[in-house]
Design a protein around this motif. Structure first.
Motif, PDB file in Angstrom:
ATOM      1  N   GLU A   1      -5.903   6.528  -6.567  1.00 17.43           N
ATOM      2  CA  GLU A   1      -4.527   6.148  -6.238  1.00 17.43           C
ATOM      3  C   GLU A   1      -3.873   5.391  -7.397  1.00 17.43           C
ATOM      4  OE1 GLU A   1      -6.810   7.101  -2.775  1.00 17.43           O
ATOM      5  OE2 GLU A   1      -7.180   5.540  -4.292  1.00 17.43           O
TER       6      GLU A   1
ATOM      7  N   ASP B   1      -0.689   6.635  -9.320  1.00 16.96           N
ATOM      8  CA  ASP B   1       0.489   5.761  -9.386  1.00 16.96           C
ATOM      9  C   ASP B   1       1.049   5.720 -10.801  1.00 16.96           C
ATOM     10  OD1 ASP B   1       0.346   5.112  -6.712  1.00 16.96           O
ATOM     11  OD2 ASP B   1      -0.669   3.180  -7.027  1.00 16.96           O
TER      12      ASP B   1
ATOM     13  N   GLU C   1       2.724   9.091 -11.617  1.00 18.89           N
ATOM     14  CA  GLU C   1       3.994   9.245 -10.906  1.00 18.89           C
ATOM     15  C   GLU C   1       5.056   8.311 -11.461  1.00 18.89           C
ATOM     16  OE1 GLU C   1       5.790   9.479  -6.359  1.00 18.89           O
ATOM     17  OE2 GLU C   1       3.757   8.690  -6.670  1.00 18.89           O
TER      18      GLU C   1
ATOM     19  N   ARG D   1       1.211  14.123  -3.151  1.00 19.78           N
ATOM     20  CA  ARG D   1       2.514  13.543  -3.495  1.00 19.78           C
ATOM     21  C   ARG D   1       3.519  14.589  -3.975  1.00 19.78           C
ATOM     22  NH1 ARG D   1       1.061   7.777  -6.476  1.00 19.78           N
ATOM     23  NH2 ARG D   1      -0.854   7.320  -5.291  1.00 19.78           N
TER      24      ARG D   1
END
Length: 363
Positions: free
Chosen positions: A275, A279, A282, A318
């Protein structure tokens, strides 16, 4: 000492043009060319020179080199190499281009006797980050590698490069910016950090010294203590952007030679859980700091497996990573347009057989 004249012959780039065109045909359109002007002066010896060309001259020579190679790839228009045995015609004469070139550094007489690559041209990768390098990348690059260390710095580089692309009459969306990303992925932040620490403990003293020495300039660090300060460095003929990156980091954080080596070895690292890594990807993508990433796995196969098995599924959740390929070529996978054939140099009225006899191909 005066610069030794650069040879004006054409075998090197006709060789490059043929190799990449052949590779593109053999792979069904999945070839790419990473255009590098070279960093280490010793590389000049591989090309018949005692010293490295000046930084600006290297890029000027590369400009001409790339232009000639791309012209050779366009020796024949799409579909003009018909190989029609019944008519005895190898190619349609109207599709022949004759990229004869005489420039500052090179002279070559075309055409290249190979049909146009499936992608039109292999995808051009480039990593220019200096002032001269950025302008070169904006004119020729399609995927640009960079090694930004902060989000603001990456955003500034992204905006600057896209602006240069537009100034050269190209569509900024047709040039992709890819920062380097070295992922250390584990189930916990602490475990990921331990992996990085373990690898850094394995860096030998000689390797640490050479990491700094080979990237900050022509300076012998063998007489300097590894745990002492980084010495002053003057103007270098190596990578200007890399030198500036390292020296700025050393001065800003008062690093020793060893500390700078370890920081440089991990300069593009993202350490943490799947994650955490997702992160980072993104955040940089949505903040217009990156169009994608040049993923550099710090060790193999473990770090690649961790990324594919854990980070990629998170990116898919995502909506940031495709579930399957939609195209067949590298250019198609990247969403890049196929370049049109360059305009013909002169009208060719002879038959395909006659031209083949009177216009010797570049060899």
């Amino acid at each position: 000492m005066a610069e030794r004249p650069v040879p004006r012959s054409g075998p090197t780039f006709t060789h490059i043009a043929r190799k990449f065109a052949s590779l593109d045909h053999l792979s069904g359109g999945r070839a790419g060319w990473n255009v590098v002007t070279s960093v280490v002066p010793l590389e000049a010896g591989n090309f018949g020179r005692d010293t490295h060309l000046d930084h600006a001259l290297r890029y000027r020579r590369a400009e001409e080199f790339v232009d000639v190679v791309r012209g050779l790839w366009d020796s024949f228009a799409d579909g003009s190499v018909v190989r029609d045995r019944a008519r005895g015609i190898y190619y349609e004469p109207a599709g022949l281009r004759t990229p004869h070139h005489a420039g500052e550094h090179f002279t070559v007489r075309g055409p290249l006797n190979i049909s146009r690559p499936p992608q039109g041209s292999p995808v051009i990768f480039q990593a220019g980050s200096s002032e001269t390098g950025r302008d070169f990348a904006a004119r020729h690059g399609e995927v640009i590698f960079t090694a930004q260390t902060s989000l603001p710095g990456a955003q500034a580089f992204y905006a600057d490069l896209k602006g240069r692309v537009a100034a050269h009459g190209r569509d900024p969306d047709d040039v992709l910016v890819w920062p380097v990303l070295a992922p250390y992925v584990a189930s916990t932040e602490a475990e990921a950090r331990d992996r990085l620490d373990e690898l850094q403990e394995l860096v030998h003293d000689d390797v640490a010294r050479r990491l700094v020495q080979d990237n900050i300039g022509d300076l012998d660090l063998s007489g300097y203590p590894l745990d002492g300060p980084v010495p002053d460095v003057g103007v270098t003929n190596r990578s200007r952007s890399r030198q500036e990156l390292l020296l700025d980091l050393a001065r800003r954080e008062n690093l020793t030679i060893r500390q700078l080596a370890l920081r440089f070895a991990a300069v593009s690292s993202v350490v943490g859980t799947p994650e955490t890594v997702a992160d980072h990807i993104e955040r940089w993508f949505r903040a217009r700091a990156a169009d994608g990433f040049n993923v550099s796995f710090p060790y193999l196969p473990g770090s690649a497996e961790d990324f594919v098995d854990h980070v990629v599924p998170e990116l898919r959740r995502r909506g940031l990573f495709r579930a399957e390929y939609e195209e067949t070529t590298l250019r198609g996978h990247l969403g890049l347009p196929r370049p049109p054939t360059r305009p013909s140099g002169r009208a060719v009225a002879e038959s395909g057989r006659a031209v083949a006899e009177t216009e010797p191909a570049a060899r």
